[in-house]
Design a protein around this motif. Structure first.
Motif, PDB file in Angstrom:
ATOM      1  N   THR A  70       0.827  -1.202   0.000  1.00 30.60           N
ATOM      2  CA  THR A  70       0.000   0.000   0.000  1.00 30.60           C
ATOM      3  C   THR A  70       0.862   1.252   0.000  1.00 30.60           C
ATOM      4  O   THR A  70       1.726   1.426   0.865  1.00 30.60           O
ATOM      5  CB  THR A  70      -0.924   0.031   1.238  1.00 30.60           C
ATOM      6  N   ASP A  71       0.636   2.117  -0.968  1.00 31.37           N
ATOM      7  CA  ASP A  71       1.285   3.434  -0.996  1.00 31.37           C
ATOM      8  C   ASP A  71       0.423   4.373  -0.160  1.00 31.37           C
ATOM      9  O   ASP A  71      -0.680   4.752  -0.563  1.00 31.37           O
ATOM     10  CB  ASP A  71       1.400   3.939  -2.432  1.00 31.37           C
TER      11      ASP A  71
ATOM     12  N   GLY B  19      -7.987   2.467   1.274  1.00 28.12           N
ATOM     13  CA  GLY B  19      -7.654   1.910   2.594  1.00 28.12           C
ATOM     14  C   GLY B  19      -8.547   2.422   3.687  1.00 28.12           C
ATOM     15  O   GLY B  19      -8.065   2.870   4.739  1.00 28.12           O
TER      16      GLY B  19
ATOM     17  N   LEU C  23      -4.379   1.130   8.153  1.00 29.39           N
ATOM     18  CA  LEU C  23      -3.240   0.248   7.927  1.00 29.39           C
ATOM     19  C   LEU C  23      -3.236  -0.939   8.887  1.00 29.39           C
ATOM     20  O   LEU C  23      -3.289  -0.750  10.110  1.00 29.39           O
ATOM     21  CB  LEU C  23      -1.933   1.017   8.106  1.00 29.39           C
TER      22      LEU C  23
ATOM     23  N   LYS D  43      -3.343   7.868   5.999  1.00 29.22           N
ATOM     24  CA  LYS D  43      -2.491   6.693   6.162  1.00 29.22           C
ATOM     25  C   LYS D  43      -1.023   7.068   6.372  1.00 29.22           C
ATOM     26  O   LYS D  43      -0.254   6.274   6.915  1.00 29.22           O
ATOM     27  CB  LYS D  43      -2.645   5.773   4.955  1.00 29.22           C
TER      28      LYS D  43
END
Length: 424
Positions: free
Chosen positions: A64-65, A71, A75, A290
C-alpha cells in the motif's frame, strides 16, 4: 475537627481567616488552568520523533502506498498494535483519523439517519430516543446526545461501574433507550474501573430495544499512573456468547499518547458493525490519513512500544496527581467537607464538595485566576442536582502550578463550605 462540629464562633473566625487569605490571592495575578485534560508540553515532547516519520522515501506499508487514496479501514500494521492492546483480533479493529470523538459522533448520526444492522427503522423514525448516562461522566459524550436530540437519563456511577440494577431495570422496560455511554477504564472524571461483574452484566442484559448499543470509550486504556496496565475484557466475545454480537462499539485513540492534535482513532466491534460503519464512511471520505498511521506504526513498533511510551508519560504526570492529592489533603482533610478520587490512571480527579457549593467554589477560584471546568459539566445538560461535583485536570500545568492551583481550589471549597454553614 469536622466543620459541622465547630461552634458558631469558631466557624465565623475560620471564615474570616480564610476570607483574608483569599483576598491576598487577587494581588498575585494567577492565571492557572485546570479545565480540560490536555497533555503537557513535556508529554508532547515524548513524541517529537513522529515529526520525522515516516520520512522521505518511506511510504509503503506492505504493497500500500500510503500517499494515495483508499484503505478505508486503515493500515493493518497499526491496527494490529492496537488490537493487541485491546485483546482482540486485528480484523476487528479499524483505524481512522484524529479523534475517537468523531467516530462516536458518526456512530450515533449514522444510527439516527439510517439505523444499525439490528434496527427495524432509522432511529429518527422512532417515537422517542433515550440514552443512559453514568454520572459523573464525560461532558463531550453528553454534548453528542444532546445535539442529536436524544433524551439523556442519568444513572449513578460507582467505583466499579454504573448502578447495574438501575441500568437493567431501565433497559428491560423501555425500547426507546438505545444505548449507554461508558468509559470503562479510568473513567472520566472519577477514575473508576468497571469490574468483571459489571462488564458481564452489560454484555448479557436483556434490553427492550433490539438495537441497543454500548459506546465503550476506552480513551484511557493504557494511561496508567502505576507500573501496571489494566486488564482489558473482550466485551465482543462476552456479548456474542449472550446472543448480542453487535452490542459494543469500542473506541480509543492515540490523542493523549502521541500528539493530541494529530493522533489516530480506532473502532473495534463485530464484523457486521464494522461493515456498516465503513459503508457509511465511504460516502464521506476516500480513506483516512495513512501517512500519519504509518508514522505511528513506525514510532511504536509494536504494542510493547506503546506500553513503554506510556510509562514515560507516567513519569511526567504521576507526580502531578500526587501533588494534587497532597494539596487537597492539606487544605480539606481535617474538616470533612470534601472527598476526592485517587485514580490509578486517566487524566482527572473528581472533587465532591459540600452540596450546593460547587458552583460557588468554581466562581471563587475563577475570581483569583484559577480556571475550572464549570460545575455540573459532568452531568447531562450541565445540571448536577446536588451542585457537588467538580472535575479537576492536573496534567497540563507544570508541577509547581498544579500545587498552587490545587491549594487555591481547596481554599475556595473550604471558604464556600464555611459560608454555606454560616448561612444555614
Amino acid at each position: 475537627m469536622a466543620l459541622s462540629d465547630l461552634p458558631a464562633d469558631d466557624l465565623a473566625r475560620l471564615e474570616s481567616r480564610l476570607a483574608a487569605e483569599y483576598d491576598t490571592l487577587a494581588d498575585k495575578g494567577l492565571a492557572l488552568d485546570l479545565t480540560r485534560g490536555k497533555p503537557s508540553p513535556e508529554q508532547l515532547d515524548l513524541s517529537e520523533g513522529l515529526l520525522s516519520l515516516p520520512g522521505e522515501g518511506d511510504h509503503l506499508a506492505g504493497k500500500t502506498d500510503v500517499r494515495n487514496y483508499g484503505g478505508g479501514a486503515g493500515l493493518p500494521e497499526l491496527r494490529s498494535i492496537i488490537a493487541e492492546l485491546l485483546g482482540v483480533e486485528t480484523g476487528r479493529v479499524i483505524a481512522q483519523d484524529n479523534a475517537s470523538l468523531s467516530i462516536m459522533y458518526d456512530l450515533l448520526v449514522f444510527s439516527v439517519l439510517f439505523g444499525t444492522p439490528d434496527s427495524q427503522r432509522p432511529w429518527k423514525d422512532e417515537p422517542a430516543l433515550r440514552w443512559l448516562c453514568p454520572v459523573p461522566g464525560y461532558d463531550r459524550h453528553f454534548s453528542i446526545t444532546q445535539a442529536l436530540g436524544i433524551e439523556m437519563i442519568p444513572v449513578p456511577l460507582g467505583p466499579t461501574g454504573p448502578d447495574m440494577d438501575e441500568v437493567e431495570r431501565l433497559v428491560a422496560a423501555d425500547p426507546s433507550i438505545k444505548g449507554i455511554w461508558c468509559v470503562p477504564i479510568f473513567a472520566n472524571p472519577t477514575g473508576a474501573v468497571y469490574d468483571d461483574h459489571t462488564v458481564s452484566r452489560l454484555a448479557r442484559m436483556a434490553t427492550a430495544a433490539p438495537d441497543f448499543r454500548v459506546v465503550w470509550d476506552n480513551a484511557y486504556v493504557v494511561h496508567t499512573l502505576t507500573e501496571d496496565f489494566p486488564k482489558v475484557p473482550d466485551v465482543d466475545a462476552l456479548a456474542a456468547e449472550a446472543g448480542h454480537p453487535n452490542r459494543f462499539w469500542q473506541v480509543c485513540s492515540t490523542s493523549k499518547i502521541t500528539f493530541a492534535g494529530a493522533g489516530v482513532s480506532f473502532l473495534s466491534s463485530s464484523s457486521a458493525n464494522l461493515d456498516w460503519y465503513l459503508g457509511h464512511t465511504s460516502v464521506r471520505t476516500i480513506g483516512p490519513n495513512k501517512v500519519n498511521q504509518l508514522a505511528h506504526a513506525r514510532f511504536f513498533g509494536d504494542a510493547e512500544g506503546v506500553r513503554a511510551h506510556m510509562l514515560r508519560h507516567r513519569e511526567v504526570i504521576a507526580p502531578k496527581f500526587e501533588a494534587a492529592t497532597a494539596a487537597l489533603t492539606r487544605r480539606l482533610g481535617e474538616y470533612d467537607v470534601a472527598r476526592w478520587t485517587r485514580p490509578e490512571g486517566g487524566y482527572f480527579i473528581d472533587l465532591e464538595v459540600v452540596d450546593g457549593t460547587a458552583t460557588e467554589t468554581v466562581r471563587l477560584a475563577k475570581e483569583v485566576g484559577v480556571a475550572l471546568t464549570p460545575a455540573g459539566s459532568a452531568y447531562p445538560y450541565g445540571q448536577d442536582p446536588d451542585d457537588r461535583h467538580i472535575r479537576l485536570a492536573p496534567t497540563l500545568p507544570p508541577l509547581a502550578e498544579v500545587e498552587t492551583a490545587m491549594d487555591v481550589v481547596g481554599l475556595c471549597a473550604l471558604l464556600a463550605a464555611c459560608r454555606a454553614a454560616l448561612a444555614g
